[in-house]
Write a protein that holds these residues in place. Structure first.
Motif, PDB file in Angstrom:
ATOM      1  N   ALA A  49      -0.135  -6.421 -58.294  1.00  0.00           N
ATOM      2  CA  ALA A  49      -0.729  -5.489 -57.335  1.00  0.00           C
ATOM      3  C   ALA A  49      -0.958  -4.148 -58.016  1.00  0.00           C
ATOM      4  CB  ALA A  49       0.181  -5.317 -56.123  1.00  0.00           C
ATOM      5  N   ALA A  50      -1.824  -3.315 -57.439  1.00  0.00           N
ATOM      6  CA  ALA A  50      -2.138  -2.018 -58.032  1.00  0.00           C
ATOM      7  C   ALA A  50      -0.874  -1.166 -58.225  1.00  0.00           C
ATOM      8  CB  ALA A  50      -3.149  -1.280 -57.162  1.00  0.00           C
ATOM      9  N   LYS A  51       0.053  -1.266 -57.284  1.00  0.00           N
ATOM     10  CA  LYS A  51       1.282  -0.479 -57.390  1.00  0.00           C
ATOM     11  C   LYS A  51       2.113  -0.881 -58.608  1.00  0.00           C
ATOM     12  CE  LYS A  51       3.933  -3.564 -54.344  1.00  0.00           C
ATOM     13  NZ  LYS A  51       4.711  -3.682 -53.092  1.00  0.00           N
ATOM     14  N   ASP A  52       2.010  -2.147 -59.004  1.00  0.00           N
ATOM     15  CA  ASP A  52       2.741  -2.607 -60.190  1.00  0.00           C
ATOM     16  C   ASP A  52       2.181  -1.973 -61.458  1.00  0.00           C
ATOM     17  OD1 ASP A  52       4.552  -4.533 -58.888  1.00  0.00           O
ATOM     18  OD2 ASP A  52       2.718  -5.637 -58.439  1.00  0.00           O
ATOM     19  N   THR A  72      -3.227 -16.243 -59.713  1.00  0.00           N
ATOM     20  CA  THR A  72      -2.952 -15.037 -58.932  1.00  0.00           C
ATOM     21  C   THR A  72      -4.228 -14.199 -58.867  1.00  0.00           C
ATOM     22  OG1 THR A  72      -2.207 -13.801 -60.886  1.00  0.00           O
ATOM     23  CG2 THR A  72      -0.528 -15.002 -59.624  1.00  0.00           C
ATOM     24  N   ILE A  73      -4.348 -13.399 -57.823  1.00  0.00           N
ATOM     25  CA  ILE A  73      -5.543 -12.587 -57.621  1.00  0.00           C
ATOM     26  C   ILE A  73      -5.154 -11.113 -57.607  1.00  0.00           C
ATOM     27  CG2 ILE A  73      -7.500 -12.093 -56.105  1.00  0.00           C
ATOM     28  CD1 ILE A  73      -7.599 -14.888 -57.298  1.00  0.00           C
ATOM     29  N   THR A  74      -5.800 -10.333 -58.473  1.00  0.00           N
ATOM     30  CA  THR A  74      -5.568  -8.904 -58.544  1.00  0.00           C
ATOM     31  C   THR A  74      -6.703  -8.171 -57.840  1.00  0.00           C
ATOM     32  OG1 THR A  74      -4.453  -9.177 -60.671  1.00  0.00           O
ATOM     33  CG2 THR A  74      -5.201  -6.962 -60.112  1.00  0.00           C
ATOM     34  N   ASP A  75      -6.366  -7.152 -57.080  1.00  0.00           N
ATOM     35  CA  ASP A  75      -7.353  -6.377 -56.327  1.00  0.00           C
ATOM     36  C   ASP A  75      -8.168  -5.515 -57.289  1.00  0.00           C
ATOM     37  OD1 ASP A  75      -8.685  -4.452 -54.712  1.00  0.00           O
ATOM     38  OD2 ASP A  75      -7.171  -4.663 -53.138  1.00  0.00           O
ATOM     39  N   LEU A 127      -7.290 -21.684 -50.704  1.00  0.00           N
ATOM     40  CA  LEU A 127      -6.446 -22.196 -49.616  1.00  0.00           C
ATOM     41  C   LEU A 127      -5.966 -21.022 -48.764  1.00  0.00           C
ATOM     42  CD1 LEU A 127      -4.305 -24.808 -51.591  1.00  0.00           C
ATOM     43  CD2 LEU A 127      -6.257 -25.265 -50.078  1.00  0.00           C
ATOM     44  N   PRO A 128      -6.050 -21.128 -47.447  1.00  0.00           N
ATOM     45  CA  PRO A 128      -5.701 -20.002 -46.567  1.00  0.00           C
ATOM     46  C   PRO A 128      -4.280 -19.474 -46.758  1.00  0.00           C
ATOM     47  CG  PRO A 128      -6.909 -21.667 -45.343  1.00  0.00           C
ATOM     48  CD  PRO A 128      -6.602 -22.268 -46.691  1.00  0.00           C
ATOM     49  N   HIS A 129      -3.346 -20.330 -47.151  1.00  0.00           N
ATOM     50  CA  HIS A 129      -1.957 -19.879 -47.299  1.00  0.00           C
ATOM     51  C   HIS A 129      -1.663 -19.323 -48.696  1.00  0.00           C
ATOM     52  CE1 HIS A 129      -1.104 -23.472 -49.672  1.00  0.00           C
ATOM     53  NE2 HIS A 129      -1.654 -24.196 -48.731  1.00  0.00           N
ATOM     54  N   HIS A 130      -2.645 -19.319 -49.601  1.00  0.00           N
ATOM     55  CA  HIS A 130      -2.446 -18.694 -50.907  1.00  0.00           C
ATOM     56  C   HIS A 130      -2.114 -17.215 -50.692  1.00  0.00           C
ATOM     57  CE1 HIS A 130      -3.492 -16.864 -54.784  1.00  0.00           C
ATOM     58  NE2 HIS A 130      -3.338 -18.067 -55.331  1.00  0.00           N
ATOM     59  N   GLN A 131      -1.144 -16.721 -51.431  1.00  0.00           N
ATOM     60  CA  GLN A 131      -0.633 -15.361 -51.192  1.00  0.00           C
ATOM     61  C   GLN A 131      -1.708 -14.279 -51.345  1.00  0.00           C
ATOM     62  OE1 GLN A 131       2.407 -14.677 -54.129  1.00  0.00           O
ATOM     63  NE2 GLN A 131       1.151 -15.485 -55.791  1.00  0.00           N
ATOM     64  N   ASP A 182      -6.739 -13.399 -48.988  1.00  0.00           N
ATOM     65  CA  ASP A 182      -7.586 -12.372 -48.370  1.00  0.00           C
ATOM     66  C   ASP A 182      -8.281 -11.502 -49.421  1.00  0.00           C
ATOM     67  OD1 ASP A 182      -6.980 -13.256 -45.836  1.00  0.00           O
ATOM     68  OD2 ASP A 182      -5.362 -11.812 -45.518  1.00  0.00           O
ATOM     69  N   ILE A 183      -7.573 -11.194 -50.512  1.00  0.00           N
ATOM     70  CA  ILE A 183      -8.190 -10.417 -51.587  1.00  0.00           C
ATOM     71  C   ILE A 183      -9.287 -11.237 -52.243  1.00  0.00           C
ATOM     72  CG2 ILE A 183      -7.813  -9.233 -53.789  1.00  0.00           C
ATOM     73  CD1 ILE A 183      -4.906  -8.793 -52.936  1.00  0.00           C
ATOM     74  N   ALA A 184      -9.003 -12.513 -52.478  1.00  0.00           N
ATOM     75  CA  ALA A 184     -10.004 -13.387 -53.092  1.00  0.00           C
ATOM     76  C   ALA A 184     -11.259 -13.467 -52.242  1.00  0.00           C
ATOM     77  CB  ALA A 184      -9.415 -14.779 -53.308  1.00  0.00           C
ATOM     78  N   LYS A 185     -11.104 -13.567 -50.944  1.00  0.00           N
ATOM     79  CA  LYS A 185     -12.270 -13.621 -50.044  1.00  0.00           C
ATOM     80  C   LYS A 185     -13.103 -12.354 -50.142  1.00  0.00           C
ATOM     81  CE  LYS A 185     -10.504 -14.442 -45.997  1.00  0.00           C
ATOM     82  NZ  LYS A 185     -10.488 -14.697 -44.538  1.00  0.00           N
ATOM     83  N   ARG A 186     -12.441 -11.234 -50.361  1.00  0.00           N
ATOM     84  CA  ARG A 186     -13.118  -9.949 -50.389  1.00  0.00           C
ATOM     85  C   ARG A 186     -13.912  -9.725 -51.675  1.00  0.00           C
ATOM     86  NH1 ARG A 186      -8.909  -7.035 -49.314  1.00  0.00           N
ATOM     87  NH2 ARG A 186      -8.494  -6.073 -51.343  1.00  0.00           N
ATOM     88  N   GLN A 187     -13.429 -10.255 -52.794  1.00  0.00           N
ATOM     89  CA  GLN A 187     -14.059  -9.907 -54.065  1.00  0.00           C
ATOM     90  C   GLN A 187     -14.690 -11.084 -54.808  1.00  0.00           C
ATOM     91  OE1 GLN A 187     -10.593  -8.057 -55.803  1.00  0.00           O
ATOM     92  NE2 GLN A 187     -10.059  -9.841 -57.014  1.00  0.00           N
ATOM     93  N   MET A 188     -14.514 -12.284 -54.296  1.00  0.00           N
ATOM     94  CA  MET A 188     -15.089 -13.455 -54.952  1.00  0.00           C
ATOM     95  C   MET A 188     -16.166 -14.099 -54.080  1.00  0.00           C
ATOM     96  SD  MET A 188     -11.703 -15.235 -56.670  1.00  0.00           S
ATOM     97  CE  MET A 188     -12.664 -16.218 -57.838  1.00  0.00           C
TER      98      MET A 188
END
Length: 388
Positions: free
Chosen positions: A127-130, A153-156, A280-284, A287-293
């Motif tokens: 995550a960005a905070k990391d 994993t998906i990074t914002d 997959l909807p339960h992937h952690q 939501d980020i993936a939907k937004r940027q992919m």
């Protein structure tokens, strides 16, 4: 018309193609010369300077695909990664890298950077905070990979790009798993986009190449180092890669569709304990993936139920090939612990969540029912003959 405004498949097919002025052929001619005139010419061409006719044409295509001003083509993905990083780092400076990275990139940093006096920190998450938590006074670069290899994993992108900009840092991404079809990081503010062009750009498991795309200023800085490192690509391979990219949009979209179907199939199988796929909807990070992919990609990772030997399962497959690389039109799979991440210690792999039984599945363009049947028969065979 601006090439960036053309449709994806039009860019794949036409941008950067060379005109055959002599015979008016439908495809780019191949210029194999390694020696060009230097007197009374507009451009002094030399293969190691990335400016032969075929190299220039392909660079224009890659730049257009990534919505960039310019691009460079390299002899491998790691040549692209190493040259881009080293162009923006020197002794006494620091880079923050994502924890979940391709094993080759991790090994480059771990084995080589200290020799050059370059400091580095791997984040505790993605995550960005990391990333923000690891920035130091001498930090110059933030390096990410999304989707990551092999846990997807998906990074914002937008958050990391903003963090870099606010701190005067250069942001870089390995965009290999997404491909330009599914994700264009520059649109979200990322500075430099890197690819192993061996993968989805090549797409047929017969080309080794890398690519970097960015603005003209950044590419010129990378070029100044690249011409000294000598990681250029032969023009024959350049020509093959330009040809292969013509079908990338069609191939990748078919692989997206197949991968989603296979991920859904695998997660319903009692012999599979975990499936990693951002679609997959339960992937952690769904939501980020939907937004940027624009699509979730052709890569799926999964873990077999304890007691089902991973090696025996792979040997029992009849259609899907256990193979070292990924992103070909044919489906392949491998064990990251034995291949892509073998250079990492067992402790580091464990800290990243890469289990010894993890399987990375590159989904091809075959009929989904045939892929499902192959996995089912292989599992059944191993369960019936566990000691064979």
């Amino acid at each position: 018309m601006n090439s960036n405004k053309k449709g994806l498949n039009t860019i794949c097919t036409h941008v950067g193609e060379l005109e055959d002025k002599q015979y008016r052929g439908a495809v780019s001619p191949l210029y194999m010369s390694s020696s060009y005139a230097y007197e009374d010419v507009d451009v002094k061409r030399y293969p190691r300077y990335f400016n032969t006719p075929n190299q220039e044409g392909l660079c224009k295509k890659v730049a257009a695909l990534e919505h960039a001003e310019a691009a460079l083509i390299f002899g491998s993905g790691m040549a692209a990664v190493s040259t881009a990083l080293m162009a923006f780092l020197k002794a006494g400076e620091h880079v923050v890298l994502q924890q979940t990275l391709y094993g080759g990139t991790y090994n480059l940093v771990h084995e080589e950077f200290s020799k050059y006096g370059i400091e580095y920190t791997f984040t505790k998450g993605w995550a960005a905070k990391d990333f923000e938590a690891e920035i130091k006074d001498n930090t110059k670069v933030i390096y990410i990979e999304t989707p990551s290899n092999p846990l997807l994993t998906i990074t914002d992108l937008e958050a990391v790009a903003a963090l870099a900009q606010n701190n005067g840092l250069v942001s870089m991404i390995d965009n290999t798993f997404a491909s330009p079809v599914n994700q264009n990081p520059i649109d979200f503010g990322i500075d430099i986009v890197i690819h192993s062009a061996t993968k989805y750009m090549g797409g047929h498991s017969d080309i080794c190449a890398g690519a970097v795309a960015s603005n003209t200023q950044n590419i010129d800085r990378i070029f100044q180092l690249a011409k000294n490192f000598g990681g250029s690509l032969s023009d024959y391979t350049v020509w093959l890669l330009e040809r292969s990219i013509k079908t990338m949009g069609i191939r990748v979209r078919a692989q997206n569709e197949n991968a989603l179907a296979m991920a859904q199939f695998l997660e319903k199988n009692d012999d599979i304990v975990k499936v990693y796929y951002p679609g997959l909807p339960h992937h952690q990070d769904h939501d980020i993936a939907k937004r940027q992919m624009k699509g979730f990609g052709g890569m799926v990772s999964f873990e077999l139920k304890p007691g089902i030997d991973s090696s025996k399962f792979q040997k029992a497959l009849q259609l899907i090939k256990p193979s070292m690389s990924l992103a070909g039109v044919e489906s392949t799979l491998l064990s990251p612990a034995k291949t892509s991440h073998a250079l990492m210690s067992a402790e580091v792999r464990e800290s990243q969540g890469i289990a010894d039984g993890l399987i990375r599945f590159s989904v091809g363009i075959e009929e989904v029912d045939d892929l499902k049947a192959d996995i089912l028969q292989a599992i059944k065979k191993v369960k019936l003959h566990p000691l064979s």
